[in-house]
Design a protein around this motif. Structure first.
Motif, PDB file in Angstrom:
ATOM      1  N   LEU A   1       0.827  -1.205   0.000  1.00  0.00           N
ATOM      2  CA  LEU A   1       0.000   0.000   0.000  1.00  0.00           C
ATOM      3  C   LEU A   1       0.864   1.259   0.000  1.00  0.00           C
ATOM      4  CD1 LEU A   1      -2.921   0.894  -0.044  1.00  0.00           C
ATOM      5  CD2 LEU A   1      -2.920   0.900   2.468  1.00  0.00           C
ATOM      6  N   GLY A   2       1.963   1.227   0.732  1.00  0.00           N
ATOM      7  CA  GLY A   2       2.867   2.365   0.745  1.00  0.00           C
ATOM      8  C   GLY A   2       3.436   2.654  -0.632  1.00  0.00           C
ATOM      9  N   ALA A   3       3.825   1.589  -1.344  1.00  0.00           N
ATOM     10  CA  ALA A   3       4.383   1.763  -2.685  1.00  0.00           C
ATOM     11  C   ALA A   3       3.335   2.269  -3.665  1.00  0.00           C
ATOM     12  CB  ALA A   3       4.972   0.445  -3.173  1.00  0.00           C
ATOM     13  N   VAL A   4       2.114   1.726  -3.584  1.00  0.00           N
ATOM     14  CA  VAL A   4       1.050   2.126  -4.509  1.00  0.00           C
ATOM     15  C   VAL A   4       0.667   3.595  -4.307  1.00  0.00           C
ATOM     16  CG1 VAL A   4      -1.396   1.798  -5.070  1.00  0.00           C
ATOM     17  CG2 VAL A   4       0.118  -0.191  -4.852  1.00  0.00           C
ATOM     18  N   ILE A   5       0.471   4.008  -3.064  1.00  0.00           N
ATOM     19  CA  ILE A   5       0.031   5.388  -2.803  1.00  0.00           C
ATOM     20  C   ILE A   5       1.137   6.383  -3.127  1.00  0.00           C
ATOM     21  CG2 ILE A   5      -0.715   7.010  -1.031  1.00  0.00           C
ATOM     22  CD1 ILE A   5      -2.146   4.703   0.343  1.00  0.00           C
ATOM     23  N   SER A   6       2.351   6.109  -2.696  1.00  0.00           N
ATOM     24  CA  SER A   6       3.449   7.049  -2.976  1.00  0.00           C
ATOM     25  C   SER A   6       3.710   7.141  -4.476  1.00  0.00           C
ATOM     26  CB  SER A   6       4.724   6.633  -2.236  1.00  0.00           C
ATOM     27  OG  SER A   6       5.185   5.362  -2.670  1.00  0.00           O
ATOM     28  N   SER A   7       3.580   6.029  -5.192  1.00  0.00           N
ATOM     29  CA  SER A   7       3.783   6.045  -6.645  1.00  0.00           C
ATOM     30  C   SER A   7       2.649   6.764  -7.356  1.00  0.00           C
ATOM     31  CB  SER A   7       3.914   4.611  -7.172  1.00  0.00           C
ATOM     32  OG  SER A   7       5.033   3.961  -6.606  1.00  0.00           O
ATOM     33  N   ALA A   8       1.431   6.689  -6.798  1.00  0.00           N
ATOM     34  CA  ALA A   8       0.302   7.432  -7.369  1.00  0.00           C
ATOM     35  C   ALA A   8       0.541   8.935  -7.247  1.00  0.00           C
ATOM     36  CB  ALA A   8      -0.995   7.035  -6.674  1.00  0.00           C
ATOM     37  N   PHE A   9       1.005   9.390  -6.092  1.00  0.00           N
ATOM     38  CA  PHE A   9       1.336  10.803  -5.937  1.00  0.00           C
ATOM     39  C   PHE A   9       2.466  11.204  -6.885  1.00  0.00           C
ATOM     40  CE2 PHE A   9      -0.893  10.772  -1.799  1.00  0.00           C
ATOM     41  CZ  PHE A   9      -1.548  12.001  -1.882  1.00  0.00           C
ATOM     42  N   PHE A  10       3.432  10.328  -7.042  1.00  0.00           N
ATOM     43  CA  PHE A  10       4.555  10.564  -7.947  1.00  0.00           C
ATOM     44  C   PHE A  10       4.044  10.744  -9.382  1.00  0.00           C
ATOM     45  CE2 PHE A  10       8.195   8.652 -10.441  1.00  0.00           C
ATOM     46  CZ  PHE A  10       9.100   9.674 -10.206  1.00  0.00           C
ATOM     47  N   GLY A  11       3.105   9.904  -9.790  1.00  0.00           N
ATOM     48  CA  GLY A  11       2.535  10.011 -11.127  1.00  0.00           C
ATOM     49  C   GLY A  11       1.723  11.266 -11.316  1.00  0.00           C
ATOM     50  N   ILE A  12       0.868  11.580 -10.345  1.00  0.00           N
ATOM     51  CA  ILE A  12       0.008  12.768 -10.446  1.00  0.00           C
ATOM     52  C   ILE A  12       0.844  14.039 -10.483  1.00  0.00           C
ATOM     53  CG2 ILE A  12      -1.714  14.140  -9.209  1.00  0.00           C
ATOM     54  CD1 ILE A  12      -2.844  11.418  -8.185  1.00  0.00           C
ATOM     55  N   ARG A  13       1.918  14.087  -9.703  1.00  0.00           N
ATOM     56  CA  ARG A  13       2.774  15.272  -9.721  1.00  0.00           C
ATOM     57  C   ARG A  13       3.351  15.506 -11.122  1.00  0.00           C
ATOM     58  NH1 ARG A  13       7.016  17.053 -11.542  1.00  0.00           N
ATOM     59  NH2 ARG A  13       8.276  15.343 -10.799  1.00  0.00           N
ATOM     60  N   HIS A  14       3.677  14.437 -11.842  1.00  0.00           N
ATOM     61  CA  HIS A  14       4.200  14.617 -13.194  1.00  0.00           C
ATOM     62  C   HIS A  14       3.156  15.235 -14.118  1.00  0.00           C
ATOM     63  CE1 HIS A  14       7.607  12.180 -11.877  1.00  0.00           C
ATOM     64  NE2 HIS A  14       8.225  12.559 -12.986  1.00  0.00           N
ATOM     65  N   ALA A  15       1.889  14.946 -13.872  1.00  0.00           N
ATOM     66  CA  ALA A  15       0.829  15.531 -14.699  1.00  0.00           C
ATOM     67  C   ALA A  15       0.750  17.038 -14.522  1.00  0.00           C
ATOM     68  CB  ALA A  15      -0.513  14.887 -14.367  1.00  0.00           C
ATOM     69  N   THR A  16       1.225  17.544 -13.386  1.00  0.00           N
ATOM     70  CA  THR A  16       1.188  18.998 -13.179  1.00  0.00           C
ATOM     71  C   THR A  16       2.152  19.716 -14.113  1.00  0.00           C
ATOM     72  OG1 THR A  16       2.909  19.064 -11.445  1.00  0.00           O
ATOM     73  CG2 THR A  16       0.633  18.641 -10.741  1.00  0.00           C
ATOM     74  N   GLN A  17       3.138  19.007 -14.648  1.00  0.00           N
ATOM     75  CA  GLN A  17       4.129  19.642 -15.509  1.00  0.00           C
ATOM     76  C   GLN A  17       3.540  20.117 -16.835  1.00  0.00           C
ATOM     77  OE1 GLN A  17       7.485  16.529 -14.093  1.00  0.00           O
ATOM     78  NE2 GLN A  17       8.182  17.894 -15.700  1.00  0.00           N
TER      79      GLN A  17
END
Length: 252
Positions: A175-191
Motif C-alpha cells: 500500500l505504501g508503494a502504490v500510494i506514494s507512486s500514485a502521488f509521484f505520477g500525479i505530480r508529473h501531470a502537473t508539468q
C-alpha cells in the motif's frame, strides 16, 4: 545501516501516514501552482526546495553505505532505467495508441498534443518560450536541465525517502508503494499545467501511468537495498537517457 536522523526528534509527527498524505497533497498543489499561475511557471523553485529540504529535516529513511551496495543491486541500478525507458517507448509508440484506437479515438487525435506526451511537452515548451520571450531551445535547456540536476535527488528524498517510508511504517510495503507512486505520477501531470486552457488530459494520463510504474520500480529498488542511494542513482540514469536526447538532439 542507520536511519537518517536529521531532525527526527523534532519532526516525529510528520512521519505518520496521515501527515505524509497531507504534505503530499500540499506539495502537489505547490507544483501545480508553479506550472500555471506563479510568475516563474513552468519552472520549479518552491516545490523543488520543499521536497528536498523537508525529508532531510524529518528523517526516517536510510542512505546506507555506498560500499555496501551489492553487485546484484548495481546491476539493477543500470538495467532498471533502460528497461523502464524501453517500456515507456513501447507504451507511447504502440500500447497506448492501440488502447486509444480501441476506445474509438481518431488517429489524428492520437498523434496530437491531446494524447501524445512528446507532442504535449513540445507544446508546453513553446508556450514557456513565448511566456519568457526566449527561444524554445533555451526554454527546453533550462527546464529539462534543471529537472535533470534536481529530480534524481529531490524526488527520491520525498517520494521514496519520506512519503513511501512514512506510509510503509503503518500500512505496509504494498500500500505504501502504490500510494506514494500514485502521488509521484500525479505530480508529473502537473508539468503540463501551463497548457491549462487546453489541458491535454490524454497525454497527462499517459505520463501518470508511466510515472506510477517508475515509482513502483524505484520503491522496489529502495526496499531491496534498504538504502536510498540505489534509487537515487537509478533515477538520475532514468532521466539522463531521454533528457540527453532532447538537449543534444536537433531543434524542431
Amino acid at each position: 545501516m542507520k536511519p537518517a536522523s536529521h531532525g527526527a526528534a523534532n519532526f516525529e509527527g510528520l512521519r505518520t501516514p496521515a501527515a505524509a498524505m497531507v504534505i503530499a497533497f500540499l506539495f502537489t498543489a505547490v507544483a501545480l501552482l508553479e506550472n500555471t499561475l506563479l510568475p516563474w511557471a513552468p519552472y520549479y523553485f518552491a516545490y523543488a526546495w520543499l521536497s528536498t529540504v523537508l525529508p532531510m529535516g524529518v528523517g526516517g529513511f536510510t542512505f546506507g553505505d555506498f560500499r555496501s551496495i551489492r553487485r546484484s543491486t548495481w546491476i539493477g541500478i543500470v538495467i532498471l532505467p533502460f528497461a523502464l525507458q524501453g517500456f515507456g517507448a513501447l507504451w507511447s509508440a504502440w500500447l497506448y495508441p492501440a488502447l486509444l484506437s480501441g476506445a474509438g479515438v481518431e488517429a489524428a487525435s492520437i498523434s496530437s498534443s491531446a494524447y501524445d506526451l512528446g507532442t504535449a511537452l513540445q507544446q508546453m515548451l513553446e508556450v514557456a518560450a513565448q511566456r519568457w520571450k526566449t527561444g524554445i531551445d533555451q526554454a527546453q535547456f533550462y527546464y529539462f536541465g534543471g529537472i535533470l540536476l534536481w529530480a534524481g535527488l529531490g524526488e527520491e528524498l520525498f517520494y521514496r525517502g519520506y512519503l513511501y517510508t512514512s506510509l510503509r511504517s503503518r500500512w505496509g510495503v504494498t500500500l505504501g508503494a502504490v500510494i506514494s507512486s500514485a502521488f509521484f505520477g500525479i505530480r508529473h501531470a502537473t508539468q503540463l499545467g501551463l497548457l491549462w486552457a487546453s489541458y491535454p488530459w490524454g497525454a497527462a494520463l499517459s505520463w501518470v501511468i508511466i510515472s506510477f510504474l517508475v515509482g513502483l520500480a524505484l520503491c522496489w529498488l529502495y526496499e531491496r537495498s534498504k538504502s536510498l542511494l540505489p534509487s537515487i542513482l537509478a533515477h538520475y540514469l532514468l532521466n539522463l537517457i531521454p533528457t540527453a536526447s532532447m538537449l543534444l538532439g536537433p531543434s524542431s
